[in-house]
Motif scaffolding. Structure first.
Motif, PDB file in Angstrom:
ATOM      1  N   GLN A  78      -8.995  17.590   9.087  1.00 41.53           N
ATOM      2  CA  GLN A  78      -7.787  17.047   8.478  1.00 41.53           C
ATOM      3  C   GLN A  78      -7.328  15.803   9.245  1.00 41.53           C
ATOM      4  OE1 GLN A  78      -4.574  19.819   8.276  1.00 41.53           O
ATOM      5  NE2 GLN A  78      -3.206  18.439   7.178  1.00 41.53           N
ATOM      6  N   GLY A  79      -7.071  14.733   8.502  1.00 36.37           N
ATOM      7  CA  GLY A  79      -6.613  13.484   9.096  1.00 36.37           C
ATOM      8  C   GLY A  79      -7.715  12.490   9.400  1.00 36.37           C
ATOM      9  N   ASP A  80      -8.991  12.906   9.309  1.00 37.71           N
ATOM     10  CA  ASP A  80     -10.083  11.964   9.561  1.00 37.71           C
ATOM     11  C   ASP A  80     -10.095  10.872   8.495  1.00 37.71           C
ATOM     12  OD1 ASP A  80     -10.836  13.391  11.742  1.00 37.71           O
ATOM     13  OD2 ASP A  80     -12.602  14.325  10.834  1.00 37.71           O
ATOM     14  N   ILE A  81     -10.370   9.631   8.924  1.00 34.85           N
ATOM     15  CA  ILE A  81     -10.473   8.507   7.988  1.00 34.85           C
ATOM     16  C   ILE A  81     -11.849   8.563   7.324  1.00 34.85           C
ATOM     17  CG2 ILE A  81     -10.492   6.008   7.738  1.00 34.85           C
ATOM     18  CD1 ILE A  81      -8.591   5.808  10.074  1.00 34.85           C
ATOM     19  N   LEU A  82     -11.859   8.633   6.004  1.00 31.48           N
ATOM     20  CA  LEU A  82     -13.107   8.721   5.249  1.00 31.48           C
ATOM     21  C   LEU A  82     -13.614   7.355   4.825  1.00 31.48           C
ATOM     22  CD1 LEU A  82     -12.102  11.742   2.967  1.00 31.48           C
ATOM     23  CD2 LEU A  82     -13.182  11.792   5.222  1.00 31.48           C
ATOM     24  N   ALA A  83     -12.702   6.465   4.464  1.00 32.41           N
ATOM     25  CA  ALA A  83     -13.054   5.113   4.021  1.00 32.41           C
ATOM     26  C   ALA A  83     -11.808   4.251   4.118  1.00 32.41           C
ATOM     27  CB  ALA A  83     -13.597   5.134   2.588  1.00 32.41           C
ATOM     28  N   ASN A  84     -11.992   2.941   4.092  1.00 33.48           N
ATOM     29  CA  ASN A  84     -10.822   2.060   4.086  1.00 33.48           C
ATOM     30  C   ASN A  84     -11.066   0.830   3.238  1.00 33.48           C
ATOM     31  OD1 ASN A  84     -12.477   0.554   5.816  1.00 33.48           O
ATOM     32  ND2 ASN A  84     -11.469   1.369   7.639  1.00 33.48           N
ATOM     33  N   LEU A  85      -9.932   0.229   2.829  1.00 34.85           N
ATOM     34  CA  LEU A  85      -9.933  -0.967   1.992  1.00 34.85           C
ATOM     35  C   LEU A  85      -9.685  -2.204   2.850  1.00 34.85           C
ATOM     36  CD1 LEU A  85      -7.655   0.267  -0.952  1.00 34.85           C
ATOM     37  CD2 LEU A  85     -10.156   0.222  -0.918  1.00 34.85           C
ATOM     38  N   ASP A  86      -9.981  -3.350   2.286  1.00 34.00           N
ATOM     39  CA  ASP A  86      -9.614  -4.618   2.902  1.00 34.00           C
ATOM     40  C   ASP A  86      -8.080  -4.698   2.916  1.00 34.00           C
ATOM     41  OD1 ASP A  86      -9.183  -7.171   3.717  1.00 34.00           O
ATOM     42  OD2 ASP A  86     -10.332  -8.137   2.128  1.00 34.00           O
ATOM     43  N   GLY A 181     -17.839  -2.178  -0.821  1.00 30.75           N
ATOM     44  CA  GLY A 181     -17.893  -3.419  -1.579  1.00 30.75           C
ATOM     45  C   GLY A 181     -17.349  -3.296  -2.987  1.00 30.75           C
ATOM     46  N   GLN A 182     -17.153  -2.059  -3.439  1.00 31.33           N
ATOM     47  CA  GLN A 182     -16.650  -1.839  -4.791  1.00 31.33           C
ATOM     48  C   GLN A 182     -15.133  -1.982  -4.817  1.00 31.33           C
ATOM     49  OE1 GLN A 182     -18.078   1.773  -6.548  1.00 31.33           O
ATOM     50  NE2 GLN A 182     -16.505   1.812  -8.147  1.00 31.33           N
ATOM     51  N   VAL A 183     -14.607  -2.616  -5.871  1.00 26.41           N
ATOM     52  CA  VAL A 183     -13.162  -2.749  -6.061  1.00 26.41           C
ATOM     53  C   VAL A 183     -12.677  -1.550  -6.864  1.00 26.41           C
ATOM     54  CG1 VAL A 183     -11.317  -4.149  -7.046  1.00 26.41           C
ATOM     55  CG2 VAL A 183     -13.276  -5.258  -5.957  1.00 26.41           C
ATOM     56  N   VAL A 184     -11.675  -0.867  -6.328  1.00 30.93           N
ATOM     57  CA  VAL A 184     -11.170   0.340  -6.975  1.00 30.93           C
ATOM     58  C   VAL A 184      -9.706   0.144  -7.334  1.00 30.93           C
ATOM     59  CG1 VAL A 184     -12.790   1.882  -5.833  1.00 30.93           C
ATOM     60  CG2 VAL A 184     -10.611   1.369  -4.736  1.00 30.93           C
ATOM     61  N   SER A 185      -9.271   0.905  -8.320  1.00 33.52           N
ATOM     62  CA  SER A 185      -7.875   0.855  -8.750  1.00 33.52           C
ATOM     63  C   SER A 185      -7.122   2.040  -8.145  1.00 33.52           C
ATOM     64  CB  SER A 185      -7.790   0.895 -10.273  1.00 33.52           C
ATOM     65  OG  SER A 185      -8.432   2.062 -10.781  1.00 33.52           O
ATOM     66  N   ILE A 186      -5.810   2.062  -8.381  1.00 38.38           N
ATOM     67  CA  ILE A 186      -4.984   3.148  -7.841  1.00 38.38           C
ATOM     68  C   ILE A 186      -5.405   4.472  -8.465  1.00 38.38           C
ATOM     69  CG2 ILE A 186      -2.646   4.053  -7.657  1.00 38.38           C
ATOM     70  CD1 ILE A 186      -1.609   1.229  -7.710  1.00 38.38           C
ATOM     71  N   GLY A 187      -5.698   5.468  -7.622  1.00 39.10           N
ATOM     72  CA  GLY A 187      -6.036   6.797  -8.108  1.00 39.10           C
ATOM     73  C   GLY A 187      -7.464   6.973  -8.580  1.00 39.10           C
ATOM     74  N   GLN A 188      -8.267   5.937  -8.548  1.00 42.45           N
ATOM     75  CA  GLN A 188      -9.657   6.075  -8.978  1.00 42.45           C
ATOM     76  C   GLN A 188     -10.402   7.029  -8.046  1.00 42.45           C
ATOM     77  OE1 GLN A 188     -11.698   2.364  -9.670  1.00 42.45           O
ATOM     78  NE2 GLN A 188     -13.724   3.284  -9.344  1.00 42.45           N
ATOM     79  N   GLU A 189     -11.242   7.910  -8.608  1.00 40.57           N
ATOM     80  CA  GLU A 189     -11.959   8.900  -7.809  1.00 40.57           C
ATOM     81  C   GLU A 189     -12.932   8.221  -6.860  1.00 40.57           C
ATOM     82  OE1 GLU A 189     -13.805  11.616 -10.474  1.00 40.57           O
ATOM     83  OE2 GLU A 189     -11.910  12.530 -11.130  1.00 40.57           O
ATOM     84  N   VAL A 190     -12.831   8.591  -5.584  1.00 44.08           N
ATOM     85  CA  VAL A 190     -13.670   7.976  -4.564  1.00 44.08           C
ATOM     86  C   VAL A 190     -14.561   9.003  -3.877  1.00 44.08           C
ATOM     87  CG1 VAL A 190     -13.657   6.725  -2.373  1.00 44.08           C
ATOM     88  CG2 VAL A 190     -12.060   6.080  -4.189  1.00 44.08           C
ATOM     89  N   VAL A 191     -13.995  10.147  -3.472  1.00 49.12           N
ATOM     90  CA  VAL A 191     -14.758  11.145  -2.723  1.00 49.12           C
ATOM     91  C   VAL A 191     -14.263  12.544  -3.100  1.00 49.12           C
ATOM     92  CG1 VAL A 191     -13.164  11.055  -0.759  1.00 49.12           C
ATOM     93  CG2 VAL A 191     -15.514  11.845  -0.413  1.00 49.12           C
ATOM     94  N   THR A 192     -15.211  13.498  -3.115  1.00 51.20           N
ATOM     95  CA  THR A 192     -14.888  14.891  -3.415  1.00 51.20           C
ATOM     96  C   THR A 192     -15.069  15.729  -2.161  1.00 51.20           C
ATOM     97  OG1 THR A 192     -15.598  14.649  -5.714  1.00 51.20           O
ATOM     98  CG2 THR A 192     -15.420  16.885  -4.851  1.00 51.20           C
ATOM     99  N   LEU A 193     -14.038  16.517  -1.832  1.00 47.10           N
ATOM    100  CA  LEU A 193     -14.063  17.386  -0.661  1.00 47.10           C
ATOM    101  C   LEU A 193     -14.032  18.839  -1.115  1.00 47.10           C
ATOM    102  CD1 LEU A 193     -11.454  15.620   1.662  1.00 47.10           C
ATOM    103  CD2 LEU A 193     -13.918  15.247   1.557  1.00 47.10           C
ATOM    104  N   ALA A 194     -14.795  19.681  -0.418  1.00 48.22           N
ATOM    105  CA  ALA A 194     -14.834  21.107  -0.720  1.00 48.22           C
ATOM    106  C   ALA A 194     -14.452  21.902   0.519  1.00 48.22           C
ATOM    107  CB  ALA A 194     -16.231  21.518  -1.185  1.00 48.22           C
ATOM    108  N   ARG A 195     -13.641  22.902   0.306  1.00 50.45           N
ATOM    109  CA  ARG A 195     -13.276  23.795   1.404  1.00 50.45           C
ATOM    110  C   ARG A 195     -14.355  24.868   1.540  1.00 50.45           C
ATOM    111  NH1 ARG A 195      -6.732  24.849   1.229  1.00 50.45           N
ATOM    112  NH2 ARG A 195      -6.106  22.657   1.235  1.00 50.45           N
TER     113      ARG A 195
END
Length: 355
Positions: A78-86, A181-195
């Motif tokens: 919890q809290g790990d950075i998975l990806a970031n934007l410019d 490198g991909q441009v994403v919009s607000i709320g666009q699906e980026v990554v799926t996490l499973a418990r």
């Protein structure tokens, strides 16, 4: 005279030989041991092990992904950075908001000084009430602007922090839907996490079977690579609608226990059965059908002889037959060559030929 004496003697010898019958040969017999079955097999289906709880995350601001930190299958906290934007746009917005805040702070200093000065003049009796009221109103307006500017700075800071996509719980990354490198919009699906702490089996059942599951249905989940690793399961959820292409309904099963070999994404085989009355399954070649009812041949192990027994057939397939009566558990049933047997015939049990 000598020839006449020889002929009766030869005839007597022939009569004596004809009275001795050769012993009946003991034939080998292939057999199966009847074992009762208490469940009706409704089918076997391929499935996968999945997490019960999954979440798909996306950025709360638009932008271009500059980096992904982990690959599929990585365990994150919890809290790990998975990806970031410019963050360039968000940084500019923050600097603009901070500039507006600094401007309002200067105005507030002047408004406070003016209000204090007008109050002193009014207290000495040399200031007008109207000027004091105007100064106090300007102070309140500037204080409100100050709060607004501070909120804008806080919002800009939040927008900047949203450029980092963080895990909201301990989980395993199961899928990436966006690349660097991909441009994403607000709320666009980026990554799926499973418990990973709670797992379940997921299969697709044919529509007619899913709609008419009998009471007491049983599920047995086994690993495809090692069927000895298995556990029982029960239905947690059935999709309310069938898939438009396959006409199957997605079914999720809660595992009664979770073997260590059942990792996320591993393939399993799910056997569906229903409790039923005791029945027996035999090879089709074990059934003899004549003018009367069908029958099988039972071997008496004490005398090594066979005897016929009438049976009740429930269902047939191309290779086997299902019986509901006529035999009992442990009976040794001849499984081949039944049409050449006779009651009381002796047989030899060849262990290598038993099934």
């Amino acid at each position: 005279m000598r020839r006449l004496w020889v002929m009766p003697l030869a005839a007597a010898m022939l009569v004596g030989c004809s009275e001795k019958q050769p012993p009946e040969p003991i034939r080998p017999a292939l057999y199966v041991v009847a074992r009762p079955e208490l469940a009706q097999d409704l089918g076997r289906f391929a499935g996968n092990i999945e997490a019960r709880y999954e979440s798909t995350l996306g950025f709360r601001v638009p932008g271009r992904i500059v980096r992904r930190y982990y690959d599929v299958g990585t365990v994150v906290k919890q809290g790990d950075i998975l990806a970031n934007l410019d963050p360039t746009d968000q940084q500019n917005q923050l600097r603009s908001a901070q500039g507006d805040l600094a401007k309002v702070q200067a105005q507030l200093i002047n408004a406070k000084a003016n209000a204090r000065r007008q109050q002193e003049l009014f207290d000495r009796g040399v200031g007008a009430q109207a000027q004091l009221d105007t100064a106090q109103a300007d102070l309140k307006t500037t204080q409100a602007s100050m709060q607004q500017a501070q909120a804008a700075v806080n919002q800009a800071q939040d927008q900047l922090s949203y450029c980092n996509l963080r895990a909201d719980h301990d989980a395993v990354i199961t899928q990436w839907q966006a690349e660097a490198g991909q441009v994403v919009s607000i709320g666009q699906e980026v990554v799926t996490l499973a418990r990973p702490e709670i797992k379940e089996a997921v299969i697709d059942l044919p529509g007619p079977l899913a709609e008419a599951l009998p009471k007491g249905i049983e599920f047995r989940v086994a690993g495809q690579l090692d069927p000895n690793i298995n556990t029982s399961a029960h239905i947690r959820e059935i999709a309310p609608q069938a898939d438009s292409a396959t006409r199957t309904r997605r079914t999720r099963l809660t595992l009664d226990s979770t073997p260590a070999a059942f990792r996320l994404g591993s393939s399993v085989s799910v056997t569906v059965s229903s409790p039923t009355a005791e029945h027996f399954q035999l090879p089709l070649t074990a059934i003899q059908e004549t003018d009367g009812p069908p029958r099988v041949w039972i071997i008496d192990t004490a005398t090594q002889t066979v005897s016929p027994r009438d049976i009740t057939v429930l269902r047939r397939t191309t290779k086997s037959v299902l019986l509901s009566g006529g035999i009992k558990a442990g009976d040794m049933v001849v499984s081949a060559g039944v049409h050449s047997l006779t009651p009381g015939q002796k047989v030899r049990l060849d262990k290598e030929s038993s099934q």
